[in-house]
Design a protein around this motif. Structure first.
Motif, short mmCIF file in Angstrom:
data_model
loop_
_atom_site.label_atom_id
_atom_site.label_comp_id
_atom_site.label_asym_id
_atom_site.label_seq_id
_atom_site.Cartn_x
_atom_site.Cartn_y
_atom_site.Cartn_z
N GLU A 119 0.86 -1.22 0.05
CA GLU A 119 -0.12 -0.03 -0.12
C GLU A 119 0.66 1.42 -0.04
OE1 GLU A 119 -3.10 0.35 2.78
OE2 GLU A 119 -3.93 -1.47 2.23
N THR A 120 2.15 1.18 0.59
CA THR A 120 2.92 2.48 0.69
C THR A 120 3.47 2.84 -0.94
OG1 THR A 120 4.66 0.84 1.31
CG2 THR A 120 3.45 1.92 3.25
N ILE A 121 3.50 1.94 -1.47
CA ILE A 121 3.94 2.19 -3.04
C ILE A 121 2.63 2.47 -3.70
CG2 ILE A 121 5.14 1.56 -5.32
CD1 ILE A 121 6.44 -0.61 -3.51
N LYS A 122 2.99 3.84 -4.36
CA LYS A 122 1.75 4.76 -5.31
C LYS A 122 2.13 4.63 -6.74
CE LYS A 122 0.23 5.84 -0.99
NZ LYS A 122 -0.58 5.17 -0.25
N VAL A 123 3.39 4.65 -7.07
CA VAL A 123 3.80 4.89 -8.51
C VAL A 123 5.01 4.04 -8.49
CG1 VAL A 123 4.44 6.61 -10.30
CG2 VAL A 123 2.71 7.26 -8.59
N VAL A 124 5.24 3.76 -10.08
CA VAL A 124 6.22 2.74 -10.22
C VAL A 124 7.08 3.43 -11.45
CG1 VAL A 124 7.09 0.27 -10.94
CG2 VAL A 124 4.96 0.72 -9.53
N ILE A 125 8.38 3.63 -11.32
CA ILE A 125 9.16 4.35 -12.23
C ILE A 125 9.96 2.80 -12.80
CG2 ILE A 125 11.23 5.45 -12.93
CD1 ILE A 125 10.00 7.47 -10.81
N LEU A 126 10.13 2.82 -14.26
CA LEU A 126 10.88 1.46 -14.69
C LEU A 126 11.84 2.13 -15.43
CD1 LEU A 126 10.40 -1.51 -14.72
CD2 LEU A 126 9.10 -1.25 -16.76
N THR A 127 13.12 1.62 -15.23
CA THR A 127 14.35 2.31 -15.86
C THR A 127 15.35 1.11 -15.88
OG1 THR A 127 15.74 4.19 -16.06
CG2 THR A 127 15.71 3.13 -14.01
N GLY A 128 16.44 1.53 -16.81
CA GLY A 128 17.75 0.48 -17.24
C GLY A 128 18.80 0.89 -16.42
N SER A 129 19.81 0.06 -16.18
CA SER A 129 21.10 0.56 -15.29
C SER A 129 22.19 0.98 -16.28
CB SER A 129 21.44 -0.56 -14.28
OG SER A 129 22.39 -1.33 -14.93
N GLY A 130 23.09 1.68 -15.71
CA GLY A 130 23.96 2.28 -16.63
C GLY A 130 23.58 3.48 -17.68
N GLU A 131 24.56 3.80 -18.13
CA GLU A 131 24.36 5.24 -19.12
C GLU A 131 24.00 4.86 -20.38
OE1 GLU A 131 27.99 7.21 -18.58
OE2 GLU A 131 27.46 7.41 -16.34
N LYS A 132 24.08 3.79 -20.95
CA LYS A 132 23.72 3.48 -22.22
C LYS A 132 22.59 2.93 -22.56
CE LYS A 132 26.80 1.01 -25.77
NZ LYS A 132 27.92 0.07 -25.85
N ALA A 133 21.88 2.12 -21.90
CA ALA A 133 20.62 1.41 -22.26
C ALA A 133 19.66 1.38 -21.29
CB ALA A 133 21.18 -0.11 -22.96
N PHE A 134 18.54 1.46 -21.81
CA PHE A 134 17.13 1.42 -20.88
C PHE A 134 17.14 -0.15 -21.28
CE2 PHE A 134 12.37 0.33 -21.31
CZ PHE A 134 11.96 0.60 -19.99
N PHE A 136 -1.81 -2.56 -14.99
CA PHE A 136 -1.51 -2.57 -13.51
C PHE A 136 -2.19 -1.36 -12.66
CE2 PHE A 136 2.18 -1.63 -10.18
CZ PHE A 136 2.34 -3.08 -9.78
N SER A 137 -2.50 -1.66 -11.69
CA SER A 137 -3.55 -0.73 -11.10
C SER A 137 -2.86 0.75 -10.59
CB SER A 137 -4.28 -1.44 -9.83
OG SER A 137 -3.30 -1.66 -8.91
N LYS A 138 -1.61 0.69 -10.47
CA LYS A 138 -0.88 1.79 -10.04
C LYS A 138 -0.19 2.51 -11.18
CE LYS A 138 -0.07 -0.32 -5.53
NZ LYS A 138 0.58 -0.79 -4.47
N PRO A 139 0.04 3.71 -11.44
CA PRO A 139 0.76 4.23 -12.59
C PRO A 139 2.32 3.71 -12.58
CG PRO A 139 -0.22 6.06 -11.15
CD PRO A 139 -0.47 4.77 -10.34
N VAL A 140 2.58 3.48 -13.82
CA VAL A 140 3.76 2.85 -14.25
C VAL A 140 4.44 3.89 -15.44
CG1 VAL A 140 5.29 0.86 -14.86
CG2 VAL A 140 3.15 0.46 -13.77
N ILE A 141 5.48 4.54 -15.14
CA ILE A 141 6.12 5.33 -15.81
C ILE A 141 7.54 4.87 -16.42
CG2 ILE A 141 6.97 7.68 -16.34
CD1 ILE A 141 5.35 8.53 -13.65
N ALA A 142 7.92 4.84 -17.73
CA ALA A 142 9.18 4.28 -17.95
C ALA A 142 10.20 5.70 -18.20
CB ALA A 142 8.97 3.70 -19.54
N ALA A 143 11.01 5.57 -17.70
CA ALA A 143 12.24 6.63 -17.81
C ALA A 143 13.41 5.72 -18.51
CB ALA A 143 12.93 7.01 -16.50
N VAL A 144 13.19 6.25 -20.02
CA VAL A 144 14.15 5.59 -21.11
C VAL A 144 15.27 6.29 -21.06
CG1 VAL A 144 14.21 4.93 -23.29
CG2 VAL A 144 11.91 5.08 -22.38
N ASN A 145 16.53 5.73 -20.60
CA ASN A 145 17.84 6.28 -20.28
C ASN A 145 18.73 5.99 -21.46
OD1 ASN A 145 17.39 3.63 -19.08
ND2 ASN A 145 19.46 3.98 -18.37
N GLY A 146 18.50 5.30 -22.63
CA GLY A 146 19.35 5.28 -23.46
C GLY A 146 18.72 3.98 -24.49
#
Ligand code: COA
Length: 260
Positions: free
Chosen positions: A47-62, A97-107
């Motif tokens: 319940e404490t999580i309201k929004v999800v951000i999805l991203t990739g590790s490193g500087e090159k790729a999502f 998904f019932s909670k907002p999921v945002i993609a942070a596309v980092n590469g």
């Protein structure tokens, strides 16, 4: 939450899920798909999580796509199962998904990586991001929903061109064709995404859940989106959030939504 190929960080109501195979440009192998599913199941229950951000590790790729080394020797049946299981466990799961999921596309967001970003409710990109569906250059087609979600986002003609050429577009081109909502510097990508997440979190998450369902109904075969909207709208009137939202307005104060 302990995983091998993903990191899950929870802070101030936001769960940031980072695909973490930087030496393979975060390519989606079987374990990563399973771990993403498991993480999302756990996030849904917290319940404490309201929004999800999805991203990739490193500087090159999502995510640079599905892991080619894993499916290179697949049979027709294996290929069909790969797509069906992945769509069910992760891609459709995120879209609904019932909670907002945002993609942070980092590469690089290629193939299954762009499909993952497209399954999210909306997308942010850093200015070094490159996006495309290169599957036909490998003799296969997008199998994680790309042929369906890309035309929904950019229109049929642009989607056909991107899929047929197997080409990549820049973050700015993606912004121009509606594939991403905002482009920023790599340093500002997560802060800006978090800022938007916090703006979302000020609203009724129960109402947002109904809105996600109603918007998705527009793209679901055999479902009347207007009827889904009417039902979800009506349901709001039975929630504590609705009472708080309307009362706060009439009392000229900010609403403090209980999330029920
Ligand atoms: N599946 C499996 N491994 C992948 C991968 C994928 N989709 N994408 C990248 N990798 C691996 C590479 O094999 C390489 O591994 P290695 O160091 O063990 O050889 C590592 O990630 C780094 O990739 P590399 O190709 O060396 O980086 P690059 O900067 O030269 O090129 C890309 C970057 C994204 C252009 C290139 O990796 C690429 O074309 N990837 C495949 C994209 C694709 O077709 N995706 C759709 C799959 S259906």
């Amino acid at each position: 939450m302990n995983f091998k190929n993903i990191l899950v960080n929870q802070e101030n109501g936001i769960a940031t899920v980072t695909i973490n195979r930087p030496t393979k440009l975060n390519a989606l192998n079987k374990l990563t798909i399973e771990e993403l599913h498991e993480a999302l199941v756990q996030i849904e229950m917290q319940e404490t999580i309201k929004v999800v951000i999805l991203t990739g590790s490193g500087e090159k790729a999502f995510v640079a796509g599905a892991d080619i080394s894993e499916f290179a020797h697949f049979s027709v049946n294996d290929g069909g199962r790969l797509a069906a299981k992945g769509q069910e466990m992760v891609f459709d799961f995120i879209e609904n998904f019932s909670k907002p999921v945002i993609a942070a596309v980092n590469g690089f967001a290629l193939g299954g990586g762009l499909e993952l970003a497209m399954a999210c409710h909306f997308r942010m990109a850093s200015d070094n991001a490159k996006m495309g569906l290169p599957e036909v250059s490998l003799g296969v087609i997008p199998g994680y929903g790309g042929t369906q979600r890309l035309p929904q986002l950019v229109g049929k003609g642009k989607a056909m061109e991107l899929i047929m050429t197997a080409g990549m577009i820049s973050a700015d081109e993606a912004l121009n064709c509606g594939l991403v909502n905002h482009v920023t510097t790599p340093e500002d990508l997560l802060p800006l995404t978090q800022k938007i997440a916090h703006k979302i979190m000020r609203n009724s998450l129960v109402a947002i859940r109904g809105a996600i369902k109603a918007v998705n109904a527009c793209y679901t075969d055999g479902v009347n989106g207007y009827e889904t909207e009417v039902e979800a709208f009506g349901n709001c009137f039975g929630t504590e959030d609705f009472k708080e939202g309307t009362t706060a307005f009439l009392e000229k104060r900010k609403a403090d939504f209980p999330g029920r």
